[in-house]
Design an enzyme around this catalytic site. Sequence first.
Site, short mmCIF file in Angstrom:
data_model
loop_
_atom_site.label_atom_id
_atom_site.label_comp_id
_atom_site.label_asym_id
_atom_site.label_seq_id
_atom_site.Cartn_x
_atom_site.Cartn_y
_atom_site.Cartn_z
N GLY A 10 47.42 -40.39 -85.18
CA GLY A 10 48.82 -39.67 -84.73
C GLY A 10 49.93 -40.63 -84.17
O GLY A 10 49.66 -41.73 -84.22
N ASP A 31 39.75 -39.19 -87.46
CA ASP A 31 41.00 -38.33 -87.28
C ASP A 31 40.74 -37.22 -88.62
O ASP A 31 39.97 -37.66 -89.51
CB ASP A 31 42.28 -39.05 -87.75
CG ASP A 31 43.73 -38.35 -87.40
OD1 ASP A 31 44.31 -38.90 -86.47
OD2 ASP A 31 43.76 -37.27 -87.73
N SER A 34 44.58 -33.53 -90.01
CA SER A 34 45.28 -32.38 -90.20
C SER A 34 46.88 -32.44 -89.74
O SER A 34 47.73 -31.58 -90.10
CB SER A 34 44.65 -31.11 -89.29
OG SER A 34 44.66 -31.76 -87.78
N SER A 125 49.21 -34.03 -69.76
CA SER A 125 50.50 -33.93 -69.81
C SER A 125 51.24 -33.56 -68.68
O SER A 125 50.61 -32.66 -67.82
CB SER A 125 50.83 -32.78 -70.93
OG SER A 125 52.08 -32.63 -70.77
N TYR A 150 48.46 -24.03 -75.11
CA TYR A 150 48.33 -25.43 -74.96
C TYR A 150 48.34 -26.21 -73.91
O TYR A 150 47.64 -26.99 -73.46
CB TYR A 150 49.70 -25.88 -75.85
CG TYR A 150 49.74 -27.55 -75.58
CD1 TYR A 150 49.17 -28.39 -76.34
CD2 TYR A 150 50.71 -27.85 -74.97
CE1 TYR A 150 49.03 -29.78 -76.11
CE2 TYR A 150 50.95 -29.43 -74.69
CZ TYR A 150 49.96 -30.17 -75.42
OH TYR A 150 50.38 -31.52 -74.98
N LYS A 154 45.35 -28.35 -71.51
CA LYS A 154 45.30 -29.81 -70.86
C LYS A 154 44.99 -29.66 -69.14
O LYS A 154 43.97 -30.51 -68.76
CB LYS A 154 46.85 -30.28 -70.77
CG LYS A 154 47.47 -30.60 -72.02
CD LYS A 154 46.65 -31.73 -72.92
CE LYS A 154 46.68 -32.04 -74.17
NZ LYS A 154 45.67 -32.88 -75.03
N LEU A 201 63.15 -32.88 -78.80
CA LEU A 201 64.44 -33.47 -78.86
C LEU A 201 64.51 -34.54 -79.83
O LEU A 201 65.56 -34.52 -80.59
CB LEU A 201 64.85 -33.60 -77.19
CG LEU A 201 66.47 -34.01 -77.03
CD1 LEU A 201 67.28 -33.05 -77.70
CD2 LEU A 201 66.57 -34.44 -75.67
C1 WQD Z 1 63.21 -31.80 -74.23
C2 WQD Z 1 64.68 -31.14 -73.70
C3 WQD Z 1 64.87 -29.06 -74.41
C4 WQD Z 1 64.80 -29.53 -78.61
C5 WQD Z 1 57.22 -31.19 -74.53
C6 WQD Z 1 56.11 -30.43 -75.10
C7 WQD Z 1 55.34 -30.30 -73.74
C8 WQD Z 1 55.00 -31.29 -72.62
C9 WQD Z 1 56.39 -32.28 -72.45
C10 WQD Z 1 53.15 -32.40 -74.29
C11 WQD Z 1 64.36 -29.65 -73.24
C12 WQD Z 1 65.98 -29.98 -75.20
C13 WQD Z 1 64.79 -29.81 -77.19
C14 WQD Z 1 66.17 -29.12 -79.33
C15 WQD Z 1 67.31 -29.05 -76.87
N1 WQD Z 1 54.13 -32.45 -73.66
N2 WQD Z 1 65.85 -29.56 -76.54
N3 WQD Z 1 67.09 -28.98 -78.06
O1 WQD Z 1 60.48 -29.24 -73.57
O2 WQD Z 1 59.77 -31.33 -71.96
O3 WQD Z 1 58.13 -30.35 -73.75
O4 WQD Z 1 56.96 -32.41 -73.80
O5 WQD Z 1 52.03 -32.45 -73.99
O6 WQD Z 1 54.22 -29.56 -73.91
O7 WQD Z 1 56.58 -29.37 -75.60
O8 WQD Z 1 60.25 -31.51 -74.64
O9 WQD Z 1 61.36 -32.52 -76.56
O10 WQD Z 1 60.79 -30.15 -76.55
O11 WQD Z 1 62.60 -30.84 -75.06
O12 WQD Z 1 68.09 -29.05 -76.27
O13 WQD Z 1 66.41 -28.94 -80.43
O14 WQD Z 1 65.48 -31.24 -74.84
O15 WQD Z 1 65.37 -27.75 -73.81
O16 WQD Z 1 65.36 -29.66 -72.24
P1 WQD Z 1 59.76 -30.62 -73.47
P2 WQD Z 1 61.13 -31.40 -75.77
#
Ligand code: WQD
Length: 338
Positions: A10, A31, A34, A125, A150, A154, A201
């Site tokens: 991964g 792994d 999946s 996390s 999820y 953790k 993001l």
């Molecule tokens: C980052 C920022 C969105 C997509 C993830 C995992 C969580 C944890 C931490 C896992 C946010 C914004 C995003 C888009 C946007 N890790 N955004 N448009 O939310 O911190 O969570 O990492 O173990 O479980 O889900 O990360 O990358 O989804 O978002 O504006 O299309 O970008 O609102 O502010 P997040 P993310």
Amino acid sequence: MKILVTGGLGFIGSHTVVELQNKGFEVIIIDDCSNADEKVLGGIEKITGAKPIFEKLDLKDRNKVEDFFQRYQDIEGVIHFAASKAVGESVEKPLLYYENNIGTLIYILKELSKKNKSSFIFSSSCTVYGQADEMPINEDAPVKEAESPYGNTKQIGEEIIRDTCKVTPQLNAIALRYFNPMGAHPSTEIGELPIGVPQNLVPFITQTGVGLRKELSVFGDDYPTEDGTCIRDYIYVVDLAKAHVVALERLLASKNSQNYEVFNVGTGKGSSVLEVIHSFERVSGEKLNYKIVGRRPGDITSAYADTTKANNVLGWKSQYSLDQAMKSAWEWEQKIRN
Ligand code: WQD
């Protein structure tokens, strides 16, 4: 010295395998493929000159896990990445997530408990903090009620390890609480390979940049932050991978007085969504097509790490800036689309 890396094909797993091999560890990857491709092995080999041992195995099969540890009795440490990680999917299929993420953890810990000495690193996390009351977040901040199954896996995972360590002195464990990992190996031989439409993001930005997506939706600009968009701590995946190696070395040397410890792994710097977009525009020299839309349910306003504990105890610190990490993400995206 043999180290097992579950989920080693991964995103974070493969970068960690590279850093382990660079340090002379002999790596065995498990792994189930999946959410990963066996081709990643070729990328690891190109970077390090060595192909890790690979076993395609479903950790949900308790007998197979037992048989694996019988066959490799000389494994001295385990870094456990293998888990399902889609927050939205976990809400739809909670039992799948509890089985994949908790069941497999228990099977591995049962096997490690049989050994005279073993070291275990768990992928946790920053999600365990929810919206913390204070920034930056240190490891003593309370664990908040999880927003998703999820996130709950953790939290529960950490509790299972803590409770197991209490009664298993020969087991030495560390949980690393990752903030937001991003980027790709500078060689562009390995990187992030999201399945379908990326939820995170950075891959959404680079896919938009390369023309695979029409535009990025920025989820809300009415948060109580300087520019109104959410703040996160984006950590370069190679820096994050190196944190695993130093954590493992600490466990193997048994330098710790407690046999279970937790560390934040972030940069300590918060960046807003708009700052991340501007970073992309700087390093790519291209304008990103984006629009502001409503908030995404479940998003927190701000999360960035206090990394003092990792700095002082592990002697680890992130090295790469947001722009450097973004540059690697952009180079990777361009490479895999051409
Ligand atoms: C980052 C920022 C969105 C997509 C993830 C995992 C969580 C944890 C931490 C896992 C946010 C914004 C995003 C888009 C946007 N890790 N955004 N448009 O939310 O911190 O969570 O990492 O173990 O479980 O889900 O990360 O990358 O989804 O978002 O504006 O299309 O970008 O609102 O502010 P997040 P993310």
